[in-house]
Design a protein around this motif. Structure first.
Motif, short mmCIF file in Angstrom:
data_model
loop_
_atom_site.label_atom_id
_atom_site.label_comp_id
_atom_site.label_asym_id
_atom_site.label_seq_id
_atom_site.Cartn_x
_atom_site.Cartn_y
_atom_site.Cartn_z
N HIS A 1 -5.66 5.03 10.16
CA HIS A 1 -5.41 4.84 8.74
C HIS A 1 -6.73 5.15 8.05
CE1 HIS A 1 -2.67 2.44 5.96
NE2 HIS A 1 -3.61 2.92 5.19
N SER B 1 1.95 9.44 -3.06
CA SER B 1 3.39 9.22 -2.91
C SER B 1 4.04 9.23 -4.29
CB SER B 1 3.65 7.86 -2.24
OG SER B 1 3.21 7.86 -0.90
N ALA C 1 1.92 6.71 11.21
CA ALA C 1 1.19 5.43 11.24
C ALA C 1 0.72 5.13 12.66
CB ALA C 1 2.08 4.31 10.72
N TYR C 2 1.27 5.83 13.64
CA TYR C 2 0.86 5.64 15.04
C TYR C 2 -0.04 6.78 15.52
CZ TYR C 2 4.28 1.98 14.84
OH TYR C 2 4.95 0.84 14.49
N SER D 1 13.21 -1.45 0.21
CA SER D 1 12.69 -0.10 0.46
C SER D 1 11.34 -0.10 1.16
CB SER D 1 12.55 0.70 -0.84
OG SER D 1 13.69 0.56 -1.63
N GLU E 1 1.27 3.90 -1.97
CA GLU E 1 1.50 3.92 -0.52
C GLU E 1 0.82 5.13 0.11
OE1 GLU E 1 4.69 3.29 -2.41
OE2 GLU E 1 5.85 2.09 -0.98
N PRO E 2 0.33 4.98 1.36
CA PRO E 2 -0.38 6.07 2.01
C PRO E 2 0.54 7.26 2.33
CG PRO E 2 -0.03 4.27 3.56
CD PRO E 2 0.41 3.77 2.21
N ARG F 1 8.60 0.44 4.09
CA ARG F 1 8.48 1.38 5.22
C ARG F 1 8.44 0.58 6.52
NH1 ARG F 1 3.66 5.46 3.25
NH2 ARG F 1 4.81 6.55 1.61
N ARG G 1 7.80 -0.37 13.80
CA ARG G 1 8.51 -0.65 15.06
C ARG G 1 8.23 -2.03 15.63
NH1 ARG G 1 6.52 5.15 17.22
NH2 ARG G 1 7.73 6.38 15.74
N GLU H 1 6.16 9.40 7.25
CA GLU H 1 5.40 8.23 6.82
C GLU H 1 5.39 7.13 7.88
OE1 GLU H 1 7.95 9.54 5.21
OE2 GLU H 1 7.48 9.90 3.10
N LEU H 2 6.33 7.16 8.84
CA LEU H 2 6.41 6.07 9.80
C LEU H 2 5.75 6.45 11.11
CD1 LEU H 2 9.97 5.29 8.65
CD2 LEU H 2 7.95 3.90 8.21
N ASP H 3 6.07 7.64 11.62
CA ASP H 3 5.48 8.07 12.89
C ASP H 3 3.97 8.26 12.79
OD1 ASP H 3 7.66 8.82 15.11
OD2 ASP H 3 8.51 9.13 13.13
N GLY I 1 4.75 11.61 -0.19
CA GLY I 1 5.07 10.28 0.35
C GLY I 1 6.23 9.63 -0.39
N ASP I 2 7.00 8.85 0.34
CA ASP I 2 8.16 8.20 -0.28
C ASP I 2 8.50 6.92 0.48
OD1 ASP I 2 10.77 7.84 -1.68
OD2 ASP I 2 10.47 9.94 -2.25
N ARG I 3 9.61 6.32 0.09
CA ARG I 3 10.11 5.10 0.74
C ARG I 3 11.49 5.37 1.31
NH1 ARG I 3 8.78 1.01 -4.37
NH2 ARG I 3 6.52 1.31 -4.33
N PRO I 4 11.91 4.56 2.29
CA PRO I 4 13.28 4.71 2.79
C PRO I 4 14.25 4.61 1.60
CG PRO I 4 12.06 3.15 4.13
CD PRO I 4 11.19 3.46 2.95
#
Lengths: 413, 413
Positions: free
Chosen positions: B391, B349, B385-386, A370, B360-361, A372, A375, B381-383, B15-18
């Protein structure tokens, strides 16, 4: 809370700079690392400064942080070396790093390393180990790698604010330095006095030691003196395994890493086949990592070779050492139990063009249940700068891992 | 200076995880969130650790930071709860969290929650509220959610270094604990003595309280005892609205969030239609946010539901709760005055696979006038990060917002 285990694979001195001999790629970019890259594509990556941007760290400091301490917990190199060679270290002890050296009849340092002595240093150390000085102060000496040794002074009222007897400059025709107090405390004066006394007594004993008599007969330099440096006093540090209430283990061939692991309360696993160089047994390390994770919550497995090749200014050799790391990691992944995280890290950069530790960040990665996923597709110093972990400190990285494992205490309610 | 206003929409536990049930996406990725994504494409985003990487925080700590305090300002859960249920809290007060409980004639705890009593706890509390003990010490008791209550001891010379009367273990057949001093101070001994006295008196009064007589007749467990825990002493914290010299307001259905808002000097707006769950009235919240921003500089609007669904391990339900958040934000954007920032944040999260807060952030976002728009197109949570904010910590994020609003004092000249 959901608790999970983790294995951390550390490539010592992994970070580097683009090198002209490698088509301006870093050794990590140049090396063929299918296993590391597969983990990058499935995990989350980032760039880690062990302490902070630009600050180089030693192997001991780097590992201290990777094991979960803060930089200000650094107890000095001595205590870590002492633990690494299996010495008993107690709070209040003064620990010094030493060389077996050769001095002439006037105390002039002929060779700081006694002809790079490697044999029978245990017999020499034994002759002066456990010596009783005044007021119940005792001195313990144990040999470390090659010409090195560790000296411990034990007894009340001692201080680490003392100077080195080691003149450092190699063979400059000067006598060894008298140890002096570095502050005006009675403890420092007393410690300096006692250490000078010990060095004299040790010289008398070693001058006629059978091993040295034999060396002189063979035309080798005798190890007739102990040059001391880097005094440090041991303070009580709570082991990380106690702080977080888990079980840990560390697999390594190097005494510094093993010393930090002991300090942190980790079980240490070592073997003569772990050489600290490119001929180390990675199959053994990988197998042990899988064995150890069965009975522990957090297992570190360390590979020294990349750092050695960085110090040797050998970019191709460093790439080879990294390919060794890749294969070791590949073997671990093959047998990694479900629900166990696998993290990749390094303790510092050792760029081949420099041959020393530098302050550039190192790539880090966490793969597992699980996670994250980001890319990034490749594990190296440039791609991981675009990773989902961002740019973080060593403490932040290891707390992230401890957090995923479920061991970080909630703040507030 | 150019001053601007801002609305902050907080999705609790976002916040969560896949998650495997969501095609290995997080609930926020899985949910349809056209409004949040539109803001992402027009605003600046980032990833926020409330305190620091890997460290989980409670709702109270998370909001304390989001309202502008530092983590070390945390006053303990008690004072926040007390403020949240509208109690008057003064510096020096000892605040305890309590349960209405059932004990038998020997003081054995039959049920720590008095049969999960929900009705008429206000009448029960009233019977013991405002009791005068020795030396002018007074005790105030007010009911909180369901079987919970808050107790305040007021008067000079009190200490929060006292143990819990609550045995914690549910129905273990043991009597309630006598409160004891946790240090050797006279204040702690006195406070423990007075609290034990109060608990006895309260038990006598509650045993014959009409509500309890009625409950017993109906075969329900009587709320005949007050179990106390987590004593905390209130210190003086300067309200954020005073520190920065602006006016603030907070719209929420949850007492913890409202308590933090009161501490920070924000006006609190609540309503029974804000349920703290997925049936909350988001139209009302959105309308109030727009109304409140007319007369305030900074307005927080809070949605609890995502956290609840995370604790319940329900990824689909959490995605639904997030879609509710998306609609609430959409309604706010429709009527957002020009020149007002809209920020999105979360307090921590709460991954569905864990069911607890983790370290997790969380993704954050600021949209509004002249913002430095980044390339991120989706709020998750993934996008994020860019994102252009990078951060950052909770304090850094909120100071960024205060800075855009024009309220952060220049350092130097």
């Amino acid at each position: 809370m959901l608790y999970r285990k983790a294995i951390v694979a550390i490539a010592d001195g992994l970070g580097d700079r683009p090198h002209p001999l490698l088509d301006n790629r870093t050794p990590l970019e140049y090396a063929k690392t299918p296993n590391l890259d597969r983990l990058a594509s499935k995990g989350i990556t980032g760039m880690m400064d062990l302490i902070s941007s630009g600050i180089p760290v030693g192997t001991d400091m780097g590992h201290l942080i990777l094991f979960g301490y803060q930089p200000h917990h650094y107890p000095g190199r001595g205590p870590i070396e002492a633990l690494g060679i299996g010495m008993d270290v107690k709070p209040g002890d003064i620990v010094l790093r030493c060389n077996f050296a050769t001095v002439d009849e006037n105390g002039v340092v002929v060779d700081r390393r006694a002809g790079r002595i490697r044999e029978k240093t245990d017999e020499i150390a034994q002759a002066i180990d456990g010596m009783e000085l005044e007021d119940g102060v005792q001195v313990y000496v144990k040999p470390a790698t090659e010409h090195r040794a560790v000296l411990i002074m034990r007894g009340g009222g001692l201080s680490d604010k003392i100077s080195d007897s080691d003149p450092k400059a190699p063979n400059d025709g000067k006598p060894y330095h008298q140890v002096e107090a570095l502050d005006s405390s009675e403890e420092a004066k007393r410690t300096a006095h006692l250490l000078n006394l010990f060095l004299k007594k040790a010289h008398s004993i070693l001058s006629f030691h059978p091993v040295n008599v034999e060396r002189s007969e063979q035309g080798k330099l005798p190890a007739n003196f102990i040059l001391t440096r880097g005094a440090g006093q041991v303070t009580q540090l709570e082991p990380i395994v106690q702080q977080l209430n888990f079980k840990g283990s560390c697999i390594a061939g190097e005494s510094t890493v093993l010393g930090v692991a002991q300090l942190a309360g980790f079980r240490t696993v070592t073997d003569n086949r772990m050489t600290g160089n490119i001929d180390t047994d990675i199959e053994l390390k990988a197998r042990l990592a899988i064995e150890e994770i069965a009975n522990n919550d957090l297992v570190y497995v360390h590979l020294k070779a990349p750092d050695i090749k960085g110090h040797d200014n050998e970019p191709f050799e460093k790439a080879r050492a990294i390919e060794l790391f890749d294969r070791m990691v590949g073997l671990i992944v093959q047998q990694l139990p479900d629900n166990v995280y696998l993290a990749l890290a390094a303790d510092h950069s050792t760029p081949c063009e420099v041959g020393e530790h530098t302050g550039e960040p190192v790539p880090v990665l966490i793969y597992g249940p699980s996670i994250r996923r980001d890319r990034v597709q490749q594990y190296n110093e440039l791609d991981c700068a675009y990773g989902g972990l961002g740019h973080l400190s060593g403490s932040e990285f290891i707390t992230t891992l401890h957090g995923l494992m479920g061991y970080v205490k909630k703040q507030g309610n």
